[in-house]
Design a protein around this motif. Structure first.
Motif, PDB file in Angstrom:
ATOM      1  N   GLU A 169      31.567  44.488  39.777  1.00  0.00           N
ATOM      2  CA  GLU A 169      31.638  43.824  38.475  1.00  0.00           C
ATOM      3  C   GLU A 169      31.848  42.326  38.652  1.00  0.00           C
ATOM      4  O   GLU A 169      31.168  41.517  38.042  1.00  0.00           O
ATOM      5  CB  GLU A 169      32.817  44.351  37.638  1.00  0.00           C
ATOM      6  CG  GLU A 169      32.759  45.787  37.211  1.00  0.00           C
ATOM      7  CD  GLU A 169      31.754  46.070  36.113  1.00  0.00           C
ATOM      8  OE1 GLU A 169      31.125  45.129  35.631  1.00  0.00           O
ATOM      9  OE2 GLU A 169      31.601  47.249  35.776  1.00  0.00           O
ATOM     10  N   SER A 200      25.384  30.385  29.626  1.00  0.00           N
ATOM     11  CA  SER A 200      26.522  31.153  30.107  1.00  0.00           C
ATOM     12  C   SER A 200      26.958  30.759  31.519  1.00  0.00           C
ATOM     13  O   SER A 200      27.931  31.298  32.026  1.00  0.00           O
ATOM     14  CB  SER A 200      26.214  32.643  30.048  1.00  0.00           C
ATOM     15  OG  SER A 200      25.133  32.942  30.883  1.00  0.00           O
ATOM     16  N   ILE A 245      36.031  38.769  35.886  1.00  0.00           N
ATOM     17  CA  ILE A 245      34.581  38.647  35.720  1.00  0.00           C
ATOM     18  C   ILE A 245      34.262  37.290  35.107  1.00  0.00           C
ATOM     19  O   ILE A 245      33.371  36.575  35.559  1.00  0.00           O
ATOM     20  CB  ILE A 245      34.047  39.762  34.792  1.00  0.00           C
ATOM     21  CG1 ILE A 245      34.157  41.120  35.466  1.00  0.00           C
ATOM     22  CG2 ILE A 245      32.600  39.482  34.401  1.00  0.00           C
ATOM     23  CD1 ILE A 245      33.831  42.277  34.546  1.00  0.00           C
ATOM     24  N   GLU A 305      35.899  47.200  28.151  1.00  0.00           N
ATOM     25  CA  GLU A 305      34.948  48.218  28.595  1.00  0.00           C
ATOM     26  C   GLU A 305      33.509  47.830  28.303  1.00  0.00           C
ATOM     27  O   GLU A 305      32.592  48.247  29.005  1.00  0.00           O
ATOM     28  CB  GLU A 305      35.258  49.552  27.927  1.00  0.00           C
ATOM     29  CG  GLU A 305      36.400  50.263  28.585  1.00  0.00           C
ATOM     30  CD  GLU A 305      36.570  51.664  28.032  1.00  0.00           C
ATOM     31  OE1 GLU A 305      35.682  52.487  28.252  1.00  0.00           O
ATOM     32  OE2 GLU A 305      37.572  51.916  27.372  1.00  0.00           O
ATOM     33  N   ASP A 306      33.308  47.046  27.248  1.00  0.00           N
ATOM     34  CA  ASP A 306      31.949  46.639  26.917  1.00  0.00           C
ATOM     35  C   ASP A 306      31.352  45.713  27.969  1.00  0.00           C
ATOM     36  O   ASP A 306      30.157  45.458  27.971  1.00  0.00           O
ATOM     37  CB  ASP A 306      31.931  45.910  25.565  1.00  0.00           C
ATOM     38  CG  ASP A 306      32.157  46.859  24.421  1.00  0.00           C
ATOM     39  OD1 ASP A 306      31.964  48.069  24.635  1.00  0.00           O
ATOM     40  OD2 ASP A 306      32.542  46.416  23.332  1.00  0.00           O
ATOM     41  N   MET A 307      32.196  45.196  28.839  1.00  0.00           N
ATOM     42  CA  MET A 307      31.685  44.271  29.861  1.00  0.00           C
ATOM     43  C   MET A 307      31.324  44.985  31.148  1.00  0.00           C
ATOM     44  O   MET A 307      30.759  44.383  32.046  1.00  0.00           O
ATOM     45  CB  MET A 307      32.746  43.216  30.173  1.00  0.00           C
ATOM     46  CG  MET A 307      33.026  42.309  29.005  1.00  0.00           C
ATOM     47  SD  MET A 307      34.262  41.070  29.395  1.00  0.00           S
ATOM     48  CE  MET A 307      33.368  39.998  30.498  1.00  0.00           C
ATOM     49  N   PHE A 308      31.670  46.260  31.252  1.00  0.00           N
ATOM     50  CA  PHE A 308      31.509  46.924  32.541  1.00  0.00           C
ATOM     51  C   PHE A 308      30.122  47.512  32.690  1.00  0.00           C
ATOM     52  O   PHE A 308      29.711  48.409  31.963  1.00  0.00           O
ATOM     53  CB  PHE A 308      32.576  48.011  32.714  1.00  0.00           C
ATOM     54  CG  PHE A 308      33.978  47.467  32.681  1.00  0.00           C
ATOM     55  CD1 PHE A 308      34.215  46.146  33.042  1.00  0.00           C
ATOM     56  CD2 PHE A 308      35.039  48.240  32.299  1.00  0.00           C
ATOM     57  CE1 PHE A 308      35.496  45.615  33.010  1.00  0.00           C
ATOM     58  CE2 PHE A 308      36.323  47.727  32.260  1.00  0.00           C
ATOM     59  CZ  PHE A 308      36.550  46.415  32.613  1.00  0.00           C
ATOM     60  N   ILE A 309      29.384  46.972  33.686  1.00  0.00           N
ATOM     61  CA  ILE A 309      28.023  47.424  33.894  1.00  0.00           C
ATOM     62  C   ILE A 309      27.798  47.876  35.330  1.00  0.00           C
ATOM     63  O   ILE A 309      26.714  48.286  35.680  1.00  0.00           O
ATOM     64  CB  ILE A 309      27.025  46.296  33.545  1.00  0.00           C
ATOM     65  CG1 ILE A 309      27.402  45.001  34.248  1.00  0.00           C
ATOM     66  CG2 ILE A 309      26.988  46.070  32.046  1.00  0.00           C
ATOM     67  CD1 ILE A 309      26.479  43.852  33.954  1.00  0.00           C
ATOM     68  N   GLN A 352      42.091  46.920  33.096  1.00  0.00           N
ATOM     69  CA  GLN A 352      40.757  46.584  32.593  1.00  0.00           C
ATOM     70  C   GLN A 352      40.720  45.149  32.108  1.00  0.00           C
ATOM     71  O   GLN A 352      39.760  44.424  32.338  1.00  0.00           O
ATOM     72  CB  GLN A 352      40.381  47.507  31.438  1.00  0.00           C
ATOM     73  CG  GLN A 352      40.064  48.908  31.888  1.00  0.00           C
ATOM     74  CD  GLN A 352      39.490  49.730  30.764  1.00  0.00           C
ATOM     75  OE1 GLN A 352      39.607  49.383  29.594  1.00  0.00           O
ATOM     76  NE2 GLN A 352      38.878  50.836  31.103  1.00  0.00           N
ATOM     77  N   ALA A 386      29.406  30.673  22.407  1.00  0.00           N
ATOM     78  CA  ALA A 386      28.855  31.277  23.613  1.00  0.00           C
ATOM     79  C   ALA A 386      27.335  31.356  23.560  1.00  0.00           C
ATOM     80  O   ALA A 386      26.699  31.684  24.549  1.00  0.00           O
ATOM     81  CB  ALA A 386      29.439  32.662  23.815  1.00  0.00           C
ATOM     82  N   PHE A 423      34.964  39.704  26.266  1.00  0.00           N
ATOM     83  CA  PHE A 423      34.923  40.503  25.042  1.00  0.00           C
ATOM     84  C   PHE A 423      36.300  41.029  24.674  1.00  0.00           C
ATOM     85  O   PHE A 423      37.178  41.186  25.522  1.00  0.00           O
ATOM     86  CB  PHE A 423      33.996  41.701  25.208  1.00  0.00           C
ATOM     87  CG  PHE A 423      32.561  41.353  25.450  1.00  0.00           C
ATOM     88  CD1 PHE A 423      32.124  40.050  25.369  1.00  0.00           C
ATOM     89  CD2 PHE A 423      31.647  42.340  25.757  1.00  0.00           C
ATOM     90  CE1 PHE A 423      30.799  39.729  25.590  1.00  0.00           C
ATOM     91  CE2 PHE A 423      30.324  42.032  25.985  1.00  0.00           C
ATOM     92  CZ  PHE A 423      29.893  40.728  25.906  1.00  0.00           C
ATOM     93  N   VAL A 458      25.705  33.480  21.819  1.00  0.00           N
ATOM     94  CA  VAL A 458      25.291  34.852  21.533  1.00  0.00           C
ATOM     95  C   VAL A 458      24.655  34.920  20.155  1.00  0.00           C
ATOM     96  O   VAL A 458      23.714  35.650  19.907  1.00  0.00           O
ATOM     97  CB  VAL A 458      26.500  35.804  21.621  1.00  0.00           C
ATOM     98  CG1 VAL A 458      26.126  37.189  21.163  1.00  0.00           C
ATOM     99  CG2 VAL A 458      27.039  35.820  23.040  1.00  0.00           C
TER     100      VAL A 458
END
Lengths: 276, 635
Positions: free
Chosen positions: B438, B416, B487, B427-431, B480, B390, B423, B392
């Motif tokens: 989202e 990307s 997303i 939850e780590d993707m939710f901004i 989720q 990816a 992920f 990262v």
């Protein structure tokens, strides 16, 4: 430009986290960490407050030398020193430039130098304490000196969840980057790219806070089931937690050594009043 | 503390408890009653929202002392009425390990964590108690380590040690399997078994993974909408197929295979005029007989079953293709390469200036159209590999080429647009603050055309239309997960990387996910999944890459990988029960679903379905045929 780029690569969140954790916990073997935290905190209080009331350059310089010695003893990471210098030079440098605008000259640098000296003493004392002792000992020291249990616990817990928070923050930032658009060109002096990152740092706080709030639900419940609030009211618990603290000869030697040195400085300072 | 004459007093006794959380109209518990004997090892099972966790929070008084909602009924813990006792008092008898156990660790080092509770209670031998608890959980060697240096499994054991340090009578563990890989989950269960057997602790687990229940638990309490539906010994419980099915709990694969086979056998004997009387009687016997629930039982069961098939064993029919069609297709397709790793190495820096090498000069090429499963135990480097692809993380040496671009030469943002990483923790993707936002975030940022339409399309495809205005953080685990997939899929990437997509999903949600993956295959050219879930691997993947200690140690079709005992053992992967059982019974190629296994056993015993085309063969072969038809359309 390559230099700027290299710096960008060096200063990663990961790196900052590592340095912070090293500073906080990587001190187990250091001379200062063996001292009693209560003594260290009292010691620190003196050096955090006294410099503001002193104006004798000899005394200040003497204290500064002592602080350098203790900072070296606490084996602080170069990164922290770098940040400190950057802050000091930046702050005082600005003031000096401003003073030039308002009719100051090189003479106005001298009082600024004194300010820098005072700031340095206080900062180095803080670094010595926070880097030379791990948060657990500081927290125990505070508890022993009569701070409420909730306060001393929050201090140690605050450090404890730092890695968790950093982890969370990193993944939020990553989410923004994976789904965002970086400026096509970095801009003059990387200004555009810098602005992009800065903006991201700011907006990332909102998701971070929400995620942390959600986590803390379990934490608070778990604290309850593990007798935390019961322990706060329990004198036996406090006594047990602090039973490992002992003032040894080493502590007394350290404190009296420092006191003797300070007394000597004051004596010299009184003899040669070099106040500016 | 309890005396020996109290041995008859149940560990937990609940009578007619109803409860609604404060501010909520809906009763989570409705007249729940339950008695658990001392020294039992009980599983509490039930669908999402059936009140399992709420029930367990009665045991240490969190309800109603901490959550003061509408409460009725009585609770006794080890003979002590919960009413009039504080959470702290009850917690001396009941230890609790949360599902998100990482959030219950509050101290920096392992030993401090174990000391925490005894210290709070002011017990002067706290050091001894902590050492004992660590010893029981096998963590004695790690006592001076920092908590954040531990692996997930070690953290879970530490949470367990923290709860054990008070020497409670009862231990509650909420979904140990959900956040752990199978190997670590097994390790936790072994510890629990020891505590139960050798130390007489009453262990209660909230669990819906039937294979773990079958192996470790004595009894099962099934919850349905706030009530305890029944409480049965494990074997009987896992044979109550109708109830389990209705509540979305999947029985062990071996049980399913046996059930299907029994059904087929019954259909055959009852409808077949040629079948002899003894055959019919044996059908009746099968119906009454208990189905196997563990591997050992299953091997014995099927062996006798096949022997009892009055000797006319058909040889393994040669017409079954040596390899599955959709598996065979891919090696020959030699399509475009999309990902190439060349001698890629990666290390991280750790505390005390240590270096942690995670990938060792990795070489791997992935092609378009492949469905790749990345397997291996924790720390094998699966996630790191996904991060490299990816962009990262960048390799410290060697190179990673994705869609023709060297990941070091393009920015993460650029890369990307062609590759998405979903992920492990959604939850780590939710901004953003709503599901819709989202999904559209990236499209808006990158100024895609027709945003409205594609968002609507995605919401429909992942069945999120009803949830579009909700905050994604407050949805259930399965929801989720669907949001995180939406997303990822919204930007129409060419490569999609999924990290543990089935972790923390209950089984009905897991089925949904498989559906969502099919949905993805319409848009995405290559999908890579890092997973521990071998059922997912055998049902979905066309290529399996096995990782071990930062290296690729195996690469092939699921059949090839699962058949290689040495490899699976070394890499710490557990083939599905179906695969193991078919290997044990000598059925090749290995079956992928219990239904397929049952069908193949039936073919062996009674001939292939074509040979007995005149006989009704139950709705199973039909289902199977459908499934195969569906599969061949994909990819």
């Amino acid at each position: 430009m390559q230099l700027v780029r290299n710096w960008f690569n060096k200063i990663s969140i990961e790196r900052i986290q590592l340095e912070l954790m090293n500073t906080a916990y990587g001190s187990g073997h250091v001379f200062l960490s063996a001292l009693d935290p209560r003594c260290m905190i009292l010691w620190y209080l003196f050096f955090a407050i006294a410099p503001w009331f002193l104006s004798n350059m000899i005394v200040l310089a003497g204290l500064f030398l002592l602080m350098i010695a203790t900072t070296v003893l606490s084996r602080v990471s170069p990164f922290i020193i770098f940040v400190l210098c950057l802050g000091l030079v930046g702050q005082v440098g600005w003031l000096f430039i401003l003073s030039l605008f308002f009719g100051g000259d090189i003479a106005s640098a001298l009082p600024l130098l004194k300010l820098t000296l005072k700031l340095s003493i206080v900062s180095l004392a803080s670094i010595t304490v926070f880097s030379g002792m791990d948060p657990e000992r500081i927290s125990d020291g505070l508890l022993a000196l009569g701070m409420p249990a909730a306060f001393s616990f929050s201090l140690s817990y605050g450090y404890r969840i730092l890695p968790v928070l950093f982890e969370e923050f990193r993944s939020v930032l990553l989410s923004y980057r994976l789904r965002g658009r970086a400026p096509a060109s970095p801009g003059f002096l990387y200004a555009r790219l810098g602005a992009y990152y800065l903006k991201m740092l700011v907006v990332a706080f909102f998701p971070l806070m929400l995620a942390t709030a959600k986590r803390s639900r379990t934490t608070v419940e778990a604290l309850e089931t593990r007798g935390f609030s019961f322990g706060m009211k329990n004198p036996k618990s406090r006594q047990l937690k602090l039973s490992h603290l002992k003032v040894t000869r080493r502590d007394i030697a350290f404190l009296s050594g420092t006191a003797a040195y300070a007394a000597l400085l004051f004596w010299i300072g009184a003899a040669y009043p070099l106040a500016i | 503390m309890p005396n020996s004459d109290k041995q008859d007093i149940p560990a937990i006794e609940i009578r007619g408890v109803s409860f609604a959380y404060p501010g909520s109209e809906i009763s989570v518990l409705q007249e729940a009653s339950l008695t658990l004997k001392r020294g039992t090892f009980a599983a509490i099972a039930g669908g999402n929202g059936s009140g399992k966790s709420t029930l367990c929070k009665l045991f240490n008084g969190l309800i109603p002392n901490y959550y003061s909602g509408d409460f009725e009924g009585t609770v006794h813990v080890c003979g002590v009425p919960a009413e009039g006792h504080t959470v702290a008092q009850l917690s001396r008898m009941v230890g609790y390990v949360y599902q998100d156990f990482e959030n219950q660790l509050v101290r920096p080092t392992v030993f401090d964590e174990a000391c925490f509770a005894p210290l709070n209670y002011g017990l002067s031998d706290y050091r001894l108690m902590a050492s004992k608890a660590l010893d029981l959980c096998g963590l004695s060697d790690l006592r001076d380590r920092y908590v954040w240096e531990l692996s997930g499994g070690q953290k879970h054991l530490l949470a367990l040690a923290g709860a054990l340090s008070l020497e409670p009578e009862v231990l509650i563990v909420d979904e140990p399997v959900a956040q752990l890989d199978p190997q670590h989950a097994r390790q936790v269960y072994e510890v629990l078994r020891r505590l139960n057997r050798d130390h007489g602790k009453t262990v209660i687990v909230i669990e819906h993974h039937a294979d773990f229940i079958a192996e470790y638990c004595h009894e099962v309490c099934l919850m349905e909408s706030g009530r305890v539906l029944w409480q049965r010994p494990t074997a009987e419980a896992l044979n109550s197929l109708d109830d389990l099915d209705r509540l979305g709990i999947q029985p062990p694969e071996v049980t399913r295979a046996a059930a299907v086979l029994r059904e087929m056998d019954n259909a055959r004997t009852q409808s077949d005029p040629r079948s002899s009387l003894p055959d019919r009687r044996s059908a009746g016997r099968h119906a009454a007989q208990r189905l196997p629930i563990t591997m050992d039982e299953a091997v014995a069961h099927f062996t006798t079953f096949m022997q009892s098939g009055n000797g006319n064993l058909h040889p393994s029919p040669a017409r079954i293709p040596a390899s599955d069609p959709d598996h065979a297709g891919l090696s020959g397709s030699s399509s475009n390469e999309v990902i190439r790793l060349q001698d890629a190495s990666l290390h991280y820096r750790a505390l005390r200036r240590a270096r942690h090498q995670v990938l060792h000069a990795l070489n791997l090429t992935l092609f378009e159209g492949e469905r790749i499963a990345l397997v291996g135990n924790n720390g094998a480097g699966k996630s790191s590999l996904l991060k490299l692809v990816a962009g990262v993380a960048r390799p410290q040496s060697g190179s990673v080429t994705v869609l023709g671009q060297d990941t070091r030469s393009v920015s993460l943002e650029q890369l990307s647009s062609g590759v998405t990483l979903v992920f492990q923790n959604p939850e780590d993707m939710f901004i953003e603050d709503s599901v819709e936002a989202e999904v559209s975030h990236c499209l808006r940022r990158r100024a895609y055309p027709n945003i409205e339409a594609s968002v609507a399309n995605m919401l429909r495809a992942f069945r999120l239309e009803e949830l579009r205005q909700r905050d994604a953080r407050l949805l259930s685990g399965g929801q989720q997960r669907r949001v995180s997939l939406a997303i990822g899929a919204a930007i129409r990437p060419e490569i999609m990387l999924l990290d543990e997509p089935t972790a923390n999903l209950d089984l009905s949600t897991r089925e949904e996910l498989l559906g969502a993956l099919e949905e993805l295959s319409e848009h995405v050219r290559t999908v890579v999944i890092a997973t521990h879930d071998m059922q997912l691997v055998s049902r979905w993947a066309t290529r399996v890459v096995v990782m071990h200690q930062g290296e690729v140690v195996g690469d092939g079709t699921p059949d090839e990988i699962f058949a290689d005992r040495e490899l699976t053992r070394r890499a710490g992967i557990a083939p599905t029960q179906t695969a193991q059982l078919s290997a044990d019974l000598g059925i090749r190629p290995l079956c992928r679903t219990p239904e397929e296994l049952a069908k193949r056993i039936a073919e062996r015993m009674w001939g292939s379905p074509n040979e007995r085309a005149d006989r009704p063969s139950g709705n199973l072969t039909h289902k199977e045929a459908e499934e195969h038809a569906a599969r061949s359309q994909l990819v």
